[in-house]
Design a protein around this motif. Structure first.
Motif, PDB file in Angstrom:
ATOM      1  N   PHE A   1      15.796   3.719  -3.764  1.00 18.15           N
ATOM      2  CA  PHE A   1      15.651   2.722  -4.823  1.00 18.15           C
ATOM      3  C   PHE A   1      15.710   3.293  -6.238  1.00 18.15           C
ATOM      4  CE2 PHE A   1      13.515   0.778  -1.125  1.00 18.15           C
ATOM      5  CZ  PHE A   1      14.426  -0.235  -0.920  1.00 18.15           C
TER       6      PHE A   1
ATOM      7  N   ARG B   1      10.347   3.031  -2.727  1.00 20.54           N
ATOM      8  CA  ARG B   1       9.577   1.815  -2.970  1.00 20.54           C
ATOM      9  C   ARG B   1      10.333   0.916  -3.935  1.00 20.54           C
ATOM     10  NH1 ARG B   1       5.571   1.259  -6.840  1.00 20.54           N
ATOM     11  NH2 ARG B   1       5.615   3.499  -7.219  1.00 20.54           N
ATOM     12  N   PHE B   2      10.266  -0.384  -3.707  1.00 19.41           N
ATOM     13  CA  PHE B   2      10.939  -1.343  -4.586  1.00 19.41           C
ATOM     14  C   PHE B   2      10.063  -2.567  -4.789  1.00 19.41           C
ATOM     15  CE2 PHE B   2      13.754  -4.853  -5.630  1.00 19.41           C
ATOM     16  CZ  PHE B   2      14.511  -4.304  -6.652  1.00 19.41           C
TER      17      PHE B   2
ATOM     18  N   ARG C   1       7.426  -4.958  -7.655  1.00 10.07           N
ATOM     19  CA  ARG C   1       6.135  -4.783  -8.295  1.00 10.07           C
ATOM     20  C   ARG C   1       5.017  -5.472  -7.515  1.00 10.07           C
ATOM     21  NH1 ARG C   1       7.026  -2.261 -13.064  1.00 10.07           N
ATOM     22  NH2 ARG C   1       9.081  -2.603 -13.959  1.00 10.07           N
ATOM     23  N   LEU C   2       5.259  -6.678  -7.073  1.00 16.01           N
ATOM     24  CA  LEU C   2       4.214  -7.407  -6.349  1.00 16.01           C
ATOM     25  C   LEU C   2       4.642  -7.663  -4.911  1.00 16.01           C
ATOM     26  CD1 LEU C   2       3.022  -9.876  -9.107  1.00 16.01           C
ATOM     27  CD2 LEU C   2       1.810  -7.906  -8.196  1.00 16.01           C
TER      28      LEU C   2
ATOM     29  N   GLN D   1       6.382  -5.935  -2.691  1.00 14.88           N
ATOM     30  CA  GLN D   1       6.764  -4.533  -2.798  1.00 14.88           C
ATOM     31  C   GLN D   1       7.106  -3.956  -1.434  1.00 14.88           C
ATOM     32  OE1 GLN D   1       3.695  -1.539  -4.045  1.00 14.88           O
ATOM     33  NE2 GLN D   1       4.988  -1.550  -5.860  1.00 14.88           N
ATOM     34  N   ILE D   2       8.271  -3.339  -1.333  1.00 16.08           N
ATOM     35  CA  ILE D   2       8.650  -2.758  -0.053  1.00 16.08           C
ATOM     36  C   ILE D   2       8.760  -1.235  -0.150  1.00 16.08           C
ATOM     37  CG2 ILE D   2       9.941  -4.862   0.485  1.00 16.08           C
ATOM     38  CD1 ILE D   2      12.514  -3.177   0.256  1.00 16.08           C
ATOM     39  N   THR D   3       8.473  -0.576   0.959  1.00 16.37           N
ATOM     40  CA  THR D   3       8.681   0.855   1.099  1.00 16.37           C
ATOM     41  C   THR D   3       9.483   1.059   2.378  1.00 16.37           C
ATOM     42  OG1 THR D   3       6.528   1.276   0.068  1.00 16.37           O
ATOM     43  CG2 THR D   3       7.547   3.110   1.243  1.00 16.37           C
TER      44      THR D   3
ATOM     45  N   VAL E   1       7.735  -1.236   5.149  1.00 17.52           N
ATOM     46  CA  VAL E   1       6.414  -1.841   4.983  1.00 17.52           C
ATOM     47  C   VAL E   1       6.479  -2.741   3.758  1.00 17.52           C
ATOM     48  CG1 VAL E   1       3.952  -1.450   4.692  1.00 17.52           C
ATOM     49  CG2 VAL E   1       5.341   0.233   5.915  1.00 17.52           C
TER      50      VAL E   1
ATOM     51  N   ASP F   1       4.265  -4.774   1.103  1.00 14.67           N
ATOM     52  CA  ASP F   1       2.917  -4.925   0.560  1.00 14.67           C
ATOM     53  C   ASP F   1       2.960  -6.053  -0.465  1.00 14.67           C
ATOM     54  OD1 ASP F   1       0.287  -4.456   0.018  1.00 14.67           O
ATOM     55  OD2 ASP F   1       0.580  -2.568  -1.029  1.00 14.67           O
ATOM     56  N   GLY F   2       1.992  -6.940  -0.410  1.00 11.85           N
ATOM     57  CA  GLY F   2       1.922  -7.999  -1.410  1.00 11.85           C
ATOM     58  C   GLY F   2       2.518  -9.333  -0.977  1.00 11.85           C
ATOM     59  N   CYS F   3       2.970  -9.395   0.279  1.00 11.89           N
ATOM     60  CA  CYS F   3       3.534 -10.658   0.766  1.00 11.89           C
ATOM     61  C   CYS F   3       2.445 -11.729   0.797  1.00 11.89           C
ATOM     62  CB  CYS F   3       4.106 -10.446   2.160  1.00 11.89           C
ATOM     63  SG  CYS F   3       4.928 -11.920   2.813  1.00 11.89           S
TER      64      CYS F   3
ATOM     65  N   ALA G   1      -0.490  -5.760   4.888  1.00 14.24           N
ATOM     66  CA  ALA G   1       0.764  -5.004   4.974  1.00 14.24           C
ATOM     67  C   ALA G   1       1.571  -5.410   6.203  1.00 14.24           C
ATOM     68  CB  ALA G   1       0.466  -3.512   5.005  1.00 14.24           C
TER      69      ALA G   1
ATOM     70  N   MET H   1       0.155  -5.324  -2.468  1.00 11.27           N
ATOM     71  CA  MET H   1      -1.096  -5.254  -3.204  1.00 11.27           C
ATOM     72  C   MET H   1      -2.208  -4.678  -2.343  1.00 11.27           C
ATOM     73  SD  MET H   1       0.135  -8.400  -5.032  1.00 11.27           S
ATOM     74  CE  MET H   1      -1.033  -9.728  -4.995  1.00 11.27           C
TER      75      MET H   1
ATOM     76  N   ASN I   1      -2.327  -1.920  -0.381  1.00 15.34           N
ATOM     77  CA  ASN I   1      -2.097  -1.036   0.762  1.00 15.34           C
ATOM     78  C   ASN I   1      -1.459   0.282   0.355  1.00 15.34           C
ATOM     79  OD1 ASN I   1      -2.904  -2.931   2.993  1.00 15.34           O
ATOM     80  ND2 ASN I   1      -1.378  -4.176   1.912  1.00 15.34           N
TER      81      ASN I   1
ATOM     82  N   ASP J   1       5.387   8.572   0.352  1.00 16.99           N
ATOM     83  CA  ASP J   1       6.526   8.648  -0.558  1.00 16.99           C
ATOM     84  C   ASP J   1       6.184   9.685  -1.624  1.00 16.99           C
ATOM     85  OD1 ASP J   1       8.923   8.105  -1.771  1.00 16.99           O
ATOM     86  OD2 ASP J   1       8.371   6.137  -2.510  1.00 16.99           O
TER      87      ASP J   1
ATOM     88  N   GLN K   1      -0.579 -13.409  -5.444  1.00 18.04           N
ATOM     89  CA  GLN K   1      -0.324 -13.362  -4.000  1.00 18.04           C
ATOM     90  C   GLN K   1      -0.674 -14.651  -3.272  1.00 18.04           C
ATOM     91  OE1 GLN K   1      -2.448 -10.484  -1.615  1.00 18.04           O
ATOM     92  NE2 GLN K   1      -0.844 -10.408  -0.073  1.00 18.04           N
TER      93      GLN K   1
END
Lengths: 363, 363, 363, 363
Positions: free
Chosen positions: A225, B4-5, B7-8, B10-12, B25, B27-29, B79, C1, C3, C27, D357
Motif C-alpha cells: 500500500f 496497511r490501508f 484510516r477507519l 482499515q485493512i492489513t 485483517v 479493523d474498524g468494520c 477484527a 479500531m 486491534n 507490519d 464505527q
C-alpha cells in the motif's frame, strides 16, 4: 482529519485564505539539520502571488516566522512550527459568494459537508493553504540534501502547448529563467503569451507540471500500500486543481508492448545495476531502483473565471455569477514549487521509513 | 509499514505467492453488517487465475475462510480475518530467478531494500497479495450497500483498443458478459483476440481500467491531504502494474478552457443541486458533490514475457532471461475486481470518516 | 479500531475465544532477523492454559503456524502473520450467558456498544486474544536481542502477599522455577497455596506483575505524547484485567520530597553518565536514560468466580449467575508472559522510531 | 513523532519554553461547535503561572489567539490553530545549564537523544508545552457538553496529606475555591501550608490528582489495544512528572477478592442497567459502562529544587547544581487543568471513534 500528511516526517497545516494566519507544524523532523528563515522564505517567494501579470495580483509578502523546533540554525528534533500572517484579505470581493456557489469550486461541497464554511477567499479550500506545504518542503529539502537527492519540477505543458525538457539535465536556473517556470525557453514565451491572452479574455487554462527526483537511493518505498508511486500520487492529487498523476510511462505506457516497455538491466561501469530505459520512472514494485523518479501532474483550468456562469444560490435558486476576486488565469507557474515541496515531503518521509525498518541509506 | 490501508475501515494484508497462505485483517468494520462466505468468494472468483486462456493457467481455487469477526452472518465490530490457502505453488518455475533479476519486476528493488526476499513467484510482490484486498472489498461492499453506493469497474482500453462505455448506465452483467470484462461487447471481442495473439507471440499488453461510483452522497472526502481523489489515487497506484490515475477530466482536461471545463450548477426537479457536466468527476475541493465519481487507472504491459530479455544476475553479471512461469499476457481483466475493491475500500473509509466528524450521511 | 498496536513495529491481532483461530499480523518488522517457530512456541507455551492446577483447565496446545514474512529462518521485512487454531471450545459452558451478563466482564459493554457479540468464551474480550500479542512479542525479542535489551517480568504480589525481588539481578530461570512465576521462591510457595485455597473457595485474587528492561540504550522515547512511559502504560492497560500502571517510584514516589526523589547523576568508571538512584525508573522527560526501566502493573481479581452473583439478564431482569466455565482463579502467572510481550513490543517500536528520526542506537 | 495525540480528535502541539510561542493545531474537530476565545482563555488562566505563592512566579499572561478553524463563534470542521506568545523568558536563569544536567530532568536524555536541545527553560520538555493541551481541551469540552459529559479533576493528595472527596458530587466551584484545587476545604488549607513550608525549605513535593467523568454514555472505548483505560493511561502518563495511573480500584483493588471486587448489575428504576459498586471505574472490557469514570494520576515531586544537588557537566565532570529559575514547589494545583484537558481529549476522541464505527451515542 485531512490536515496531516506523512508517516514519520509528518506535517499538519492550518489556516484560511482570509483568516489571521497560515502555517504548518512538522513532527518527526530529524535533529541537527541546518535550517534558515531565508531558505524557507526563498521557496515561499516562488509560490507567492503577484510575481507577474499572469498570476493573481493579491498583495501578500508571505513572510515566514519560525515559532519552534529550531535552535541556532539547526533543527532540534522537536515540533517545528512555521507561521505566515495574512495581510491583503479583501473580504468584499466575495460578498456575493455568501449567496452563490462558484462552479467547480469547493463552495458547495464544503457547505454540504460541514454545514458551515469560512466563505471569504474559499477559506480552507484556498490555495493559500499550500503555503504550509511549501514551507515544510523547504525543511524536507535539508534532509534530502544530506541524502544527495535533488528534486526539480517545471511546467511541462499549458493547454495544447507542450515543452521539450530533458529530465536528466534540467536545472533550477533554466526553470526560474522565466515567469512560466518552463525550462524550454522558446515554449515558455509562447506559454506566457497564451496565458496572458486567455487572462484578457476572462478565461483560464490548465496544463501539466512534471517533476524529477535525481540521486534517490535504491530501496525507498514499501511493498503493497505504501508503494512510492502511491504516496507520490496521494501527495500530488491533494494539491488544489490536480486531476491526474502519472509515473514513468504513465498512460502512454498502456499503448506499449511488454517487450518494449520492460527496462533491461545492465551492469554499469561503476558496478551499479542500471536500466537501459526508464519507463518504470525509477520505481519497481513500489520501491526506488536508483534511476530518476519521473512524475507528471495534470492541473485543470482555474475554476475562477471572469465570465458569467450558470450556478445556483445557497437557497437553491438558479442565477449567474462572474468572479471579481484576484485570481490566476493559470495555476501552473505557482504550482511548480508546490509539486516540488510535496515530492520532497514524500521522499523525506520514505528516507525515514527506510531508516526505521532497514537502516540508513545515506550517511 | 506498507501492508496497511485505510484510516477507519482499515485493512492489513499478508502472505506471499508461494507461502502457506494469503489473507487480510479488517479493523474498524461496523457491526451488524450482513456478510457471507459466498459473497466474498464471489469476488475472489472474479480475481482468481485460470478464468480463460488469456489469463494465467496457475491452478488456484482461492477458497476463503472467515477466521474471526463474523457471528451468525453478521459482522461483530471486532477484527475480521479472512484466509486463503495457497495450493499450486510451482517453485521450480522460478529456479533461475535465484540468480537473475526479472526486468521491470520487484526482484532487484526488494533484494536491495531488504537484503532478502521470498523469491518464488515474486513473494510479497506477487499480485496474489491482492486476494486480501478483493476479499476485504467484498466486506466494504456490505457497508456501501447500506449507504446506497454502487461501484463498477471495467476494461476501458487494451493497448490501442478503446471501448465506448457510458459510466452512468453500465451494468455488472455487461461487464461480466465476456472474459475481458469490457462492457462494449464488440470491442471486447477485438480485445480478446488481440490479447490472445500477443500471448502467442510471447509478449504482453497493458491498458486502462475505468471505474464509477454511483449514489455517493455529498460530503465524502476531506480538505487538503485526504481529498477523495488523493485517497483514490493512492489506492489505485498501490495496485501492481498501475502507472497512472485520473479523476474526471484528468489529463485530457488540461487541454480545456475554464469556461468549458467548469461544471455549471443547476437545481434539479427534486430540489437537489446538480451539475450540467461532470468534468470534476464527482469531486470538488476534495469532497464528493453527489455526481458520479469517475476514475481511470493506467496499467503497464505485464512485465513477465516469454521472450528473452537482457538483464543481470544477482552477482552483477550480464545475462539473458526468458520467463517460464504461468503469467497473464494482460492483467486488465483480473485487475477489474481489484480496482473495484480498492474503490470500495476508499469509499467505506470515507463514509466512516464523515460519520465520525460530522454525522451519518446514510441511515 | 482498537486491534492494532505500535507505530512502526506494528501488530494487528484477530480471533475470538471460540472461533476457528487466533492470530496476529506484524507490519514493519525489520528484515533478516532470525525467527523460528520454536522461539515463538516457547512463549505461547508459557501463556497457554492448563499449566498447573492454579490455571484454567481448558485444553489448548496453542500450536503456532507462520503464514508469511519468514524465509529460511529470517524475517523478510514484509508482513509477518502467525496463526493459532482453537481446539477445545466448549460453547455449552456459556449457554446461560446468552441471557445473563457476567459482572465485571465485557458482556454488557460489548452488547451495548456493538448491538451484537460473539458470546461463547467472551468472544474477542477473551484473554485468548493475547495469544497474538505473545507470539508477536517473541518476534520483537529478536530485534531486542540485536540491540542488547533484555526484558523480564514476574509476579510481584498476589493479594496481600508481596515478594522481594531485585530487578537488577533477577533471572528467567528464577521466574520460571515455579508455576506462580515469582522469583522469590519462598513467597512463590505461599502464593501458590493461597491461590489454590481461593480457587477451592470458588473465589479469585489479583496482584501485581513487575517488569524490568535491562540494557536499554539512552534515547528511546519521545517528547510530549509518546513518552516511553505513556507507551508502556498504554500497552499494559490494554491487557485484560489491568487496572493500574506505575513506572519507577510510581504512587509511592508521591510521598517523597524532591531532594530525596531526584536521581543524582555521576560519571561511571567507563565514562557513561549514570544515576545513583533510579526513582525515575529509567525514563526522564519521556526518554530512556540508560538505567533499568522498572514498571509495575496492577491486575484485578479474576471476574469469573464460581460463587453466585447478582446480575441482570439481557432483557433487564434481575437474576443470579454462577460461572461453570474453566477459568483462572488468579491471572497473574499467565499474565507474566503477556506483560513481557507488551514491554518488548513497545521497546521494539521505539528502537525503530529512534532509528527513523535520529539514527541507530545499536549496531 | 511524539507531538501528536488522538486518532480522530487529533491535536499536535508545538513550542518551547523560551521560544517565540506555544500552540496547538486540532485536526478532526466536528463543525458547528460553539467556541469562544474566552472559554479557552478561562482554562489557560487556570494553568498559568503566578496564581499564588505556591506556584512559579514566572510572569506570563498566556493570552490565546485563534488562528484558524473558527468562524463567527463556531468551529468550521477544518484545522483549528491556537497560539500563545511567550513573554517572560529569562534565559539568564539557565546559563549554568548549558554546562550542567539537572537531576531527574530531561536535560541529559534530550541531549543524548537528539545531540542538540533548546536549553533555556527546558525547551520542549518544559511544562509550558501543556498550554496547547489545555487550550485544545477547552475545544474538546464543547463536544463533550453536546454529549452531556462532565469532566472534573482535583488534587487528591499532596505527599502524605490525603483529601476526602466524593467523586459523584464534587463541583468545579469546590475545586476552584482554593489555590491548591482540592475540594476538601480543610485539607486544602493543610496542603497549602505544607507546600509553602516545603517551598521555603527549597524542596518540593508530589501527590495525586484524581478525576471523574460523569455522564459518559455506554459504549465508548474499544476492544483490545484502544481500551478506554489504555487511552486515558497514555494521556495521563504523557503529562510531565506523571509516574503512575489507576482506573477504578487500581492498585488497591489487587488486595481484594473477586467476590468483593465484582460490580453487581441491577436494573435501575429508569430501566438502565447499573452496577451496585464501581470498582471497575466505569470501564469494563475497555468500554465505558455508563458509570462514572474514576482515575488517579501520580505526580512525582518537582525535579527543580533550590538545594544543591550532585550532578555532572555536559563534559562528564562531577559537579553540584542548585536551581535559580522560578519553579513550582508542587506541580499539583496547575496539573489539575492539564489532567482535565487530557481526559476531555480522550473522551472527545472516543465519542468520534464510536460515532464512526457504530453511530452516534448522543444527539
Amino acid at each position: 482529519m485531512g490536515n496531516r500528511f506523512g508517516r514519520l516526517f509528518q506535517i499538519t497545516t492550518f489556516g484560511e485564505s482570509h483568516g489571521p494566519a497560515i502555517g504548518v507544524v512538522i513532527d518527526g523532523c530529524p535533529p541537527r539539520l541546518p535550517i534558515s528563515v531565508e531558505a524557507i522564505q526563498l521557496q515561499l517567494d516562488r509560490r507567492k502571488p503577484g510575481q507577474s501579470r499572469i498570476t493573481t495580483q493579491r498583495k501578500e509578502s508571505d513572510i515566514v516566522e519560525i515559532l519552534s523546533g529550531v535552535d541556532a540554525g539547526l533543527t532540534t528534533g522537536t515540533a517545528l512550527a512555521l507561521l505566515v500572517r495574512n495581510a491583503d484579505a479583501r473580504g468584499e470581493d466575495y460578498s456575493e459568494m455568501h449567496q452563490e456557489y462558484r462552479p467547480s469550486h469547493a463552495d458547495y461541497t464544503y457547505q454540504k459537508k460541514y454545514g458551515i464554511r469560512s466563505i471569504e477567499g474559499g477559506g480552507r479550500a484556498s490555495a493559500r493553504e499550500t503555503i504550509g506545504r511549501v514551507a515544510a518542503g523547504a525543511v524536507a529539502d535539508a534532509l534530502l540534501r544530506e541524502a544527495g537527492i535533488e528534486v526539480l519540477t517545471w511546467v511541462q505543458s499549458v493547454e495544447h502547448l507542450r515543452a521539450t525538457v530533458e529530465a536528466r539535465h534540467v536545472t533550477l536556473a533554466e526553470i526560474e529563467s522565466n515567469p512560466v517556470r518552463c525550462p524550454d525557453a522558446a515554449m515558455a514565451t509562447s506559454m506566457f503569451d497564451h496565458i496572458d491572452s486567455v487572462r484578457k479574455a476572462g478565461d483560464s487554462v490548465g496544463g501539466v507540471v512534471a517533476g524529477v527526483a535525481r540521486g534517490v537511493p535504491v530501496g525507498l518505498g514499501a511493498p503493497v500500500f505504501d508503494k512510492l508511486e502511491a504516496c507520490l500520487g496521494s501527495a500530488m492529487l491533494s494539491i488544489p486543481a490536480a486531476k491526474g498523476f502519472e509515473v514513468g510511462s504513465g498512460f502512454e505506457g498502456t499503448r506499449m508492448r511488454g517487450s518494449a516497455h520492460n527496462d533491461a538491466f545492465y551492469p554499469s561501469a561503476d558496478g551499479a545495476i542500471r536500466t537501459r530505459t526508464n519507463y518504470s520512472g525509477g520505481i519497481q514494485g513500489g520501491i526506488s531502483n536508483g534511476e530518476n523518479i519521473d512524475i507528471r501532474v495534470a492541473f485543470k483550468p482555474t475554476a475562477t473565471i471572469l465570465q458569467a456562469q450558470e450556478t445556483v444560490t445557497a437557497g437553491g435558486e438558479p442565477t449567474t455569477l462572474a468572479a471579481r476576486g484576484r485570481h490566476d488565469p493559470c495555476v501552473l507557474p505557482r504550482a511548480v514549487p508546490i509539486v516540488e515541496a510535496m515530492m520532497r515531503l514524500v521522499l523525506a518521509d520514505h528516507l525515514l521509513l527506510q531508516r526505521a525498518q532497514v537502516g540508513a541509506t545515506w550517511t
